[in-house]
Every structure is written in C-alpha cells, then in structure tokens.
Design a protein around this motif. Sequence first.
Motif, PDB file in Angstrom:
ATOM      1  N   GLU A 162       0.819  -1.207   0.000  1.00 17.85           N
ATOM      2  CA  GLU A 162       0.000   0.000   0.000  1.00 17.85           C
ATOM      3  C   GLU A 162       0.855   1.259   0.000  1.00 17.85           C
ATOM      4  OE1 GLU A 162      -2.736  -0.047   3.209  1.00 17.85           O
ATOM      5  OE2 GLU A 162      -3.881  -1.758   2.454  1.00 17.85           O
ATOM      6  N   ALA A 163       1.961   1.241   0.779  1.00 12.04           N
ATOM      7  CA  ALA A 163       2.846   2.395   0.819  1.00 12.04           C
ATOM      8  C   ALA A 163       3.515   2.617  -0.537  1.00 12.04           C
ATOM      9  CB  ALA A 163       3.897   2.210   1.914  1.00 12.04           C
ATOM     10  N   PHE A 164       3.957   1.541  -1.151  1.00  7.26           N
ATOM     11  CA  PHE A 164       4.591   1.651  -2.464  1.00  7.26           C
ATOM     12  C   PHE A 164       3.592   2.152  -3.512  1.00  7.26           C
ATOM     13  CE2 PHE A 164       5.510  -0.246  -6.611  1.00  7.26           C
ATOM     14  CZ  PHE A 164       6.797   0.218  -6.840  1.00  7.26           C
ATOM     15  N   LEU A 165       2.380   1.633  -3.470  1.00  8.53           N
ATOM     16  CA  LEU A 165       1.365   2.034  -4.441  1.00  8.53           C
ATOM     17  C   LEU A 165       0.977   3.497  -4.261  1.00  8.53           C
ATOM     18  CD1 LEU A 165      -0.352   0.895  -6.749  1.00  8.53           C
ATOM     19  CD2 LEU A 165      -2.122   0.331  -5.071  1.00  8.53           C
ATOM     20  N   GLY A 166       0.908   3.954  -3.014  1.00  8.63           N
ATOM     21  CA  GLY A 166       0.559   5.345  -2.755  1.00  8.63           C
ATOM     22  C   GLY A 166       1.583   6.324  -3.294  1.00  8.63           C
ATOM     23  N   GLN A 167       2.856   5.894  -3.387  1.00 11.56           N
ATOM     24  CA  GLN A 167       3.897   6.751  -3.930  1.00 11.56           C
ATOM     25  C   GLN A 167       3.914   6.777  -5.461  1.00 11.56           C
ATOM     26  OE1 GLN A 167       7.499   5.239  -2.247  1.00 11.56           O
ATOM     27  NE2 GLN A 167       7.038   5.941  -0.159  1.00 11.56           N
ATOM     28  N   GLN A 168       3.374   5.737  -6.093  1.00  2.00           N
ATOM     29  CA  GLN A 168       3.453   5.611  -7.548  1.00  2.00           C
ATOM     30  C   GLN A 168       2.253   6.204  -8.288  1.00  2.00           C
ATOM     31  OE1 GLN A 168       6.215   4.433  -9.038  1.00  2.00           O
ATOM     32  NE2 GLN A 168       7.087   4.219  -6.977  1.00  2.00           N
TER      33      GLN A 168
END
Length: 223
Positions: A162-168
């Motif tokens: 979720e953290a990675f997706l929120g940055q992308q």
Amino acid sequence: MTFNDIFKSSFLENVSSISLLDMTLALVMAFGLGVFIFFVYKKTFTGVMYSSSFGVTLIAMAMITTVVILAVTSNVVLSLGMVGALSIVRFRTAVKEPLDIAFLFWAITVGITLAAGMIVLAVAGSVLIGVTLLLFVNKKSYRNPYIVVLNCCDYESERRAEAFLGQQVQRCVIKSKSVQRGAIELNIEIRMRDQNTDFINGLSEINGVNSAVLVSYNGEYMG
C-alpha cells in the motif's frame, strides 16, 4: 337504399383525410432524422457489444410513430380506440444501457413532432440533442480509473504494498478486502499520473506479494 349508399363508408371517407403530400413529407423526414439518430447512436456507443439491429430499430421507431400520430390526428374517434389498443401492448426486451432509453424516446419524439407538423422543432431539437450527446458522451476523463487486484501473504506485506502504491499513483482507495489464512486479497481503485504501468512490476516484486493485477475500470464512479 341507393347504389351509392351501399358503397358509402366512413372507412373510404377517411382515405382522403390526409393528403398524400403530407404523408410522404412526414415519412421522408422521419426516415432522415431516424438515420441521424442512428448515426449519433453509433458514434456515442460505449457499451460492450454493439447492436446494429437497435440502430435500425431507432429508424423504424421514428417512422412507425409518425404513421401512428398521423392516424390519430386525422380522426378523434380513432385516437381513442388506438389508445385502448396500444395500452395492451407490452414490451419485455431489457434495455442494457441507460443511454439507450434516451435514444428510444428521441426517436418517438421525432415521430410525434413530425406528424404534428412541427418540422422545424423536430429538426432543430434533433440537431441540438445530437450535438449535446456527441460532446458529453464522447468526453473522456483525463485520468481513467483502474483497479489493482493485490494478493499478499500477511499484514506486513500488505502495508508495504500500500505504501509503495501510494507513492506511484495519484490516488488509491481500497474498494474491498478479503482475508483468509495466509492470504490477503485487496481491490484498490487507483488514478494514475500517466499511462506508465511499470509500477505493477515493482509491486509484484515486493516481498510477500504473490500477485498484482491491473484492470481497466469503466463503470460509474464519482470524480
């Protein structure tokens, strides 16, 4: 009773109640506007399966309505009987797209206005409706929504994904979450910044993420 009284009939008298020129002009105009409605329907179709028969139905609907209204306006008694006859007709064909209802009413309205002699109203209204549909139905959203189907092993891998997706992406909202022993499945609606989908590759390489699937979402949504 004379010989003329035998062949005298209200049915024969009604033959000349509508002039041939009026009938021809109304039906030709109905056919022309029906073709225009069919053209707009073809250009604005956004469904899954295009049905050419429905487009032909729009042309026929405009012409049939014109014939019915011409008959109604020529005889008041006939109009009352036709209302009763048409009241028992029921249509069970399901309309798959909500916009198809607008096209059906459009074709019916064209037939009514033409048969009533309001040619200018029928033509001007059809042009305005057609331009409106072409502008708004074909208007595409700048950032189309997508659904990411994410399958994780545990809670920690879920948080990292979720953290990675929120940055992308520009925006991500969890739509559904299914949890089983040793498996967590998430359906996340996202709005991408551009058309680059390489972040899905990076998402699938995160430790604990079993799979990541990107699906185009064309349903109704709030902006």
